[in-house]
Scaffold this motif. Structure first.
Motif, mmCIF file in Angstrom:
data_model
loop_
_atom_site.group_PDB
_atom_site.id
_atom_site.type_symbol
_atom_site.label_atom_id
_atom_site.label_comp_id
_atom_site.label_asym_id
_atom_site.label_seq_id
_atom_site.Cartn_x
_atom_site.Cartn_y
_atom_site.Cartn_z
ATOM 1 N N MET A 159 0.976 -1.179 -0.020
ATOM 2 C CA MET A 159 -0.102 0.204 0.078
ATOM 3 C C MET A 159 0.879 1.239 -0.021
ATOM 4 O O MET A 159 1.809 1.207 0.501
ATOM 5 N N PHE A 160 0.333 2.215 -0.596
ATOM 6 C CA PHE A 160 1.002 3.612 -0.722
ATOM 7 C C PHE A 160 0.078 4.332 0.206
ATOM 8 O O PHE A 160 -1.310 4.764 -0.039
ATOM 9 N N LEU A 161 0.545 4.918 1.212
ATOM 10 C CA LEU A 161 -0.298 5.835 2.281
ATOM 11 C C LEU A 161 0.286 7.186 2.169
ATOM 12 O O LEU A 161 1.695 7.263 2.207
ATOM 13 N N TYR A 162 -0.375 8.248 2.119
ATOM 14 C CA TYR A 162 0.202 9.514 2.176
ATOM 15 C C TYR A 162 -0.748 10.516 3.100
ATOM 16 O O TYR A 162 -2.067 10.416 3.249
ATOM 17 N N ASP A 163 -0.138 11.551 3.568
ATOM 18 C CA ASP A 163 -0.788 12.760 4.428
ATOM 19 C C ASP A 163 -1.345 13.543 3.500
ATOM 20 O O ASP A 163 -0.547 14.676 3.009
ATOM 21 N N GLU A 164 -2.655 13.596 3.080
ATOM 22 C CA GLU A 164 -3.099 14.322 2.080
ATOM 23 C C GLU A 164 -3.003 15.909 2.398
ATOM 24 O O GLU A 164 -2.574 16.529 1.512
ATOM 25 N N GLN A 165 -3.184 16.271 3.519
ATOM 26 C CA GLN A 165 -3.255 17.495 4.027
ATOM 27 C C GLN A 165 -1.392 18.280 4.077
ATOM 28 O O GLN A 165 -1.332 19.276 3.231
ATOM 29 N N ALA A 166 -0.707 17.089 4.100
ATOM 30 C CA ALA A 166 0.869 17.713 4.089
ATOM 31 C C ALA A 166 1.055 17.927 2.665
ATOM 32 O O ALA A 166 1.782 18.909 2.497
ATOM 33 N N PHE A 167 0.700 16.845 1.774
ATOM 34 C CA PHE A 167 0.957 17.163 0.439
ATOM 35 C C PHE A 167 0.255 18.181 -0.021
ATOM 36 O O PHE A 167 0.820 19.135 -1.059
ATOM 37 N N SER A 168 -0.906 18.642 0.196
ATOM 38 C CA SER A 168 -1.595 19.802 -0.076
ATOM 39 C C SER A 168 -0.691 21.040 0.263
ATOM 40 O O SER A 168 -0.529 22.305 -0.370
ATOM 41 N N ASP A 169 -0.362 21.136 1.518
ATOM 42 C CA ASP A 169 0.485 22.219 1.960
ATOM 43 C C ASP A 169 1.805 22.483 1.314
ATOM 44 O O ASP A 169 2.147 23.453 1.195
ATOM 45 N N ALA A 170 2.344 21.355 0.866
ATOM 46 C CA ALA A 170 3.431 21.383 0.067
ATOM 47 C C ALA A 170 3.252 21.830 -1.523
ATOM 48 O O ALA A 170 4.086 22.063 -2.248
ATOM 49 N N GLY A 171 1.929 21.668 -1.520
ATOM 50 C CA GLY A 171 1.546 22.440 -3.166
ATOM 51 C C GLY A 171 1.856 21.249 -4.199
ATOM 52 O O GLY A 171 1.793 21.452 -5.322
ATOM 53 N N VAL A 172 1.556 19.718 -3.566
ATOM 54 C CA VAL A 172 1.789 18.737 -4.599
ATOM 55 C C VAL A 172 0.153 17.856 -4.374
ATOM 56 O O VAL A 172 -0.291 17.768 -3.104
ATOM 57 N N GLY A 173 -0.092 17.432 -5.368
ATOM 58 C CA GLY A 173 -1.258 16.348 -5.382
ATOM 59 C C GLY A 173 -0.763 15.016 -5.307
ATOM 60 O O GLY A 173 0.196 14.760 -5.003
ATOM 61 N N ALA A 174 -1.881 14.116 -5.006
ATOM 62 C CA ALA A 174 -1.379 12.728 -5.210
ATOM 63 C C ALA A 174 -0.607 12.125 -6.134
ATOM 64 O O ALA A 174 -1.242 12.242 -7.365
ATOM 65 N N SER A 274 4.852 10.463 3.332
ATOM 66 C CA SER A 274 4.023 9.114 2.866
ATOM 67 C C SER A 274 4.851 7.753 3.208
ATOM 68 O O SER A 274 5.930 8.196 3.688
ATOM 69 N N TYR A 275 4.362 6.859 2.925
ATOM 70 C CA TYR A 275 4.731 5.432 3.530
ATOM 71 C C TYR A 275 4.344 4.270 2.415
ATOM 72 O O TYR A 275 3.184 4.181 1.964
ATOM 73 N N TYR A 276 5.078 3.265 2.248
ATOM 74 C CA TYR A 276 5.100 2.375 1.227
ATOM 75 C C TYR A 276 5.278 1.081 1.954
ATOM 76 O O TYR A 276 6.586 0.801 2.434
ATOM 77 N N GLN A 277 4.495 0.012 2.082
ATOM 78 C CA GLN A 277 4.795 -1.083 2.863
ATOM 79 C C GLN A 277 3.720 -2.071 2.666
ATOM 80 O O GLN A 277 2.748 -2.078 1.982
ATOM 81 N N ASP A 278 4.025 -3.249 3.191
ATOM 82 C CA ASP A 278 2.872 -4.428 3.512
ATOM 83 C C ASP A 278 1.953 -4.121 4.402
ATOM 84 O O ASP A 278 2.278 -3.345 5.399
ATOM 85 N N SER A 279 0.667 -4.474 4.278
ATOM 86 C CA SER A 279 -0.470 -4.019 4.989
ATOM 87 C C SER A 279 -0.420 -4.800 6.382
ATOM 88 O O SER A 279 -1.326 -4.289 7.164
ATOM 89 N N TRP A 280 0.539 -5.855 6.807
ATOM 90 C CA TRP A 280 0.288 -6.335 7.876
ATOM 91 C C TRP A 280 1.061 -5.264 8.945
ATOM 92 O O TRP A 280 0.872 -5.280 10.191
#
Lengths: 435, 324
Positions: A159-174, A274-280
């Motif tokens: 999975m790829f998890l990301y902090d949407e608000q932090a991305f938005s604050d940095a001016g970048v989208g998903a 953001s974070y990329y890893q196994d769902s466990w």
């Protein structure tokens, strides 16, 4: 004189007899079992300690033991990967547990080929309801030479998890593509944060996804994973993508020695965006961070590729052949196995530990309020994908030695000991050494 | 005295040792009886210890050496492959790296741990204020579990929120921060330091005991002869505790060749085998990759190398006439 000698020898003999009696008292001689005596079942598992599944699994075992006085359940634990070494030692000593949790046949084939693990085909045929619980594909990693040896305990979803608000604050989208991510890295780093928390294992997962996306054919991918032949350019391109991300500063400093759960802690602590890893690992995602986390597909190296995600089942519950050969033990062990892999424990694992199981979510009796939206979003996203869009991990096709070689290769790539163009040959060398 | 009397034990109870003996036809059976009286009880008493030693040490070592000639995963039937495992070891770059890392670890233990232990022992020997308390403090790391020590050093070394890098950033030395366990320049030293920390206390106690056993007369004689402190240390004290120093050096070498727990707990031998040592490599071969035959061959090779490390210098010394 002779009497004195005789008494000395008698004393010595008495001392020896006493010693022998003491040793005998310490021995593990078992009393003769009676018909109503509880059946002793030894269960070995690694879902203990800080492993996220422990919060649901350990109480579930305790409940089972309390509800089944006819079974004397002896639980042997060793957290995480260490259970593999414990079981290997027990197997070598001929003292394997009756029931144990272990990886798929890629890491269990030695035991299966030595006749130490029971083929469950007959039991599954006799209990068709059990087989119907699971997604049929989830058994594939527990099958060898026509036999089925394990019941699926979990499903992995990368999975790829990301902090949407932090991305938005940095001016970048998903970021949907690798180029998007590479473009976003400077902006995210300018916020003083780590753009993507991915330790070396996660970087290997990303590399495998990119190879799969570039090969874009499940059968060819399997052949490549097993032989390393025919896709040098795709491998070089995937390896270069990881190098580009590293050189852009996407990964944490010290990713070479960062272990999995600390890499999640970087995301929990807000040091990584953001974070990329196994769902466990999801069970250790802090609830506050989960509230602002969005689940997405990993940024693709090739947006036109069918392959979107790495997912599968590679952790199973097995029965030893010794337990299978003893009718009383076989029944008790099967009952325990179906409980551990069944819907009740699967629901608890999902509710308490955020751990997806191989049983479809709509088949479980769940308290929806107990489940994190991150988990449900992730499972729904996986379920929306077709079979051609999901690929398993390379390791499902690799022996333990080849897997260790692949991990070592990923490490060499990260620290610059091997260049992108040399990875395909290095992978073939790993496979050759392992064979 | 007759030849028979010379061969007879002199502590027999039946006849006084000084009594003249005459040759007899019953001599051999008498000798046997005497042997029984003298040695059998001793043998019976020693037998349990010998059996335990044979079972737990000789049999284990012998079995390891035996299985090094087999392709075996500890579960299947062993397949005899001659010296193939040893040929593979000779061509295995990871083993060569592990051997180099073990040699580096040995040197580090010898040049850091041993002098540090001696300095602290000397410090305590001079009976500084609070020496009893300090002796306890210095010894504490010896009794701490290696897992706890590895966790402690893991926290210190952690790149992103570890104490060392946090302190460096706090001091404005952010450019000095690094991945202590992943950087080629620091990884092996970082893995060795916990080992130094846990073992220096034991060496210190050995050396302190040696210092406390020094003859006061010799030291006073040296003082009377007008030697200064440095000369006394270098020319009197150190030569007199050469034996215990040798024991400590021996412990350092064997520690380096046996260690695997710190390496596995801190780095798993990685990244890319940067911190692999012989102990961790044979553990991984045996327990993680099911290559028990190969792991046994590594163990046998290392055992022979360590034995040679100690036997060869003794042989050379003996040839030069020093060892007599």
């Amino acid at each position: 004189m002779h009497q004195v000698k005789a008494s000395r020898w008698l004393t010595l003999a008495a001392a020896c007899a006493l010693g022998a009696a003491s040793l005998a008292a310490c021995s593990t001689a078992q009393p003769e079992p009676s018909d109503d005596a509880p059946v002793t079942i030894r269960l070995a598992h690694g879902w203990v300690g800080e492993v996220p599944q422990a919060a649901a699994f350990v109480p579930a075992i305790e409940d089972y033991a309390a509800d089944h006085p006819e079974i004397d359940l002896v639980v042997e634990e060793s957290a995480g990967n260490a259970i593999g070494e414990k079981i290997a030692t027990q197997m070598a000593a001929g003292e394997e547990p009756d029931v144990f949790l272990h990886w798929g046949v890629n890491r269990s084939s030695e035991y299966i080929e030595a006749g130490r693990v029971a083929d469950l085909t007959d039991l599954l045929d006799a209990h068709p309801d059990v087989e119907e619980w699971f997604d049929p594909a989830s058994f594939s990693a527990a099958q060898l030479d026509g036999g089925t040896y394990g019941l699926p305990m979990s499903t992995y979803i990368h999975m790829f998890l990301y902090d949407e608000q932090a991305f938005s604050d940095a001016g970048v989208g998903a970021p949907e593509t690798l180029d998007d991510l590479l473009d976003a890295v400077p902006a995210l780093a300018a916020e003083g944060a780590i753009p993507l928390s991915a330790n070396i294992t996660a970087q290997r997962y990303l590399f495998e996804l990119y190879v799969a996306q570039l090969i874009d054919d499940n059968e060819e991918l399997r052949e490549f994973a097993e032989t390393g032949e025919g896709h040098d350019s795709e491998v070089a391109e995937a390896a270069q993508a990881i190098i580009d991300l590293r050189e852009a500063g996407a990964f944490p400093q010290g990713a070479e020695s960062l272990t999995t759960l600390p890499s999640l802690e970087l995301y929990n602590a807000g040091q990584a965006l953001s974070y990329y890893q196994d769902s466990w690992t999801l069970g250790n995602l802090s609830p506050e961070v989960a509230d602002r986390t969005v689940v997405g597909l990993a940024p693709a190296i090739d947006a036109s590729s069918d392959v979107k995600m790495v997912s599968g089942s590679n952790y199973f519950v097995y029965m030893s052949q010794k337990a299978y050969d003893d009718p009383a033990k076989r029944d008790a062990a099967w009952d325990l196995m179906t409980y551990l892999a069944g819907p009740e424990v699967a629901a608890r694992l999902l509710e308490v530990s955020d751990a997806p199981s191989a049983i479809p979510m709509d088949e479980l009796n769940l308290d929806e309020s107990e489940i994190s939206s991150v988990v449900t979003d992730l499972i729904e996203m996986r379920d929306e994908l077709g079979p051609d869009e999901i690929v398993p991990l390379f390791e499902q096709y690799l022996s333990p030695e080849a897997l260790a070689g692949l991990q070592d290769l990923a490490e060499r790539l990260l620290i610059g000991q091997v260049g992108a163009d040399d990875v395909a040959q290095a992978y073939r060398d790993v496979l050759a050494d392992a064979s | 005295m007759t030849a028979t009397a010379v061969l007879e034990p002199t502590i027999g109870r039946d006849s006084p040792p000084s009594a003249p003996r005459t040759p007899s036809r019953r001599g051999p059976s008498r000798r046997l009886g005497s042997w029984r009286r003298r040695w059998l009880p001793l043998l019976v008493l020693v037998l349990p210890a010998l059996a335990l030693y044979g079972w737990f040490f000789l049999a284990s070592v012998g079995q390891t050496a035996y299985f090094s000639f087999f392709d075996w995963n500890a579960i299947s039937t062993p397949e005899f492959i001659g010296i193939d495992n040893f040929v593979e070891i000779a061509q295995d770059p990871v083993f060569v790296r592990a051997l180099g890392n073990t040699a580096y670890m040995t040197v580090l233990l010898l040049v850091v741990q041993l002098p540090l232990a001696f300095l602290l022992a000397w410090f305590l020997y001079r009976r500084v204020r609070g020496h009893g308390f300090l002796r306890t403090v210095y010894f504490i790391p010896v009794i701490i579990s290696s897992v706890a020590v590895a966790l402690l050093f893991g926290f210190l070394y952690e790149t992103n929120f570890g104490l060392i890098n946090t302190a460096l950033r706090g001091l404005g030395l952010g450019s000095w921060t690094r991945n202590w366990l992943g950087d080629q320049a620091t990884a092996m030293t970082a893995v060795t330091l916990p080992l130094v920390w846990t073992h220096y206390g034991l060496m210190m106690i050995i050396l302190l005991a040696a210092l406390q056993g020094l003859s006061k007369d010799v030291l006073e004689a040296a003082e009377v002869d007008g030697v200064n402190a440095r000369q006394r240390l270098w020319h009197v004290v150190l030569p007199m505790i050469r034996g215990p120093i040798g024991v400590c050096a021996l412990l350092s070498v064997t520690t380096a060749f046996k260690v695997f727990d710190f390496v596995l707990l801190l780095t798993q031998g990685g990244p890319a085998s940067l911190t692999q040592v012989t102990g961790s490599y044979l553990y991984q071969a045996g327990y993680q990759q099911f290559k028990y035959g190969y792991g046994s061959a590594i163990a046998t090779t290392v055992m022979i190398m360590v034995a040679l490390c100690f036997v060869l210098p003794r042989l050379f010394r003996r040839r030069r006439g020093e060892g007599r």
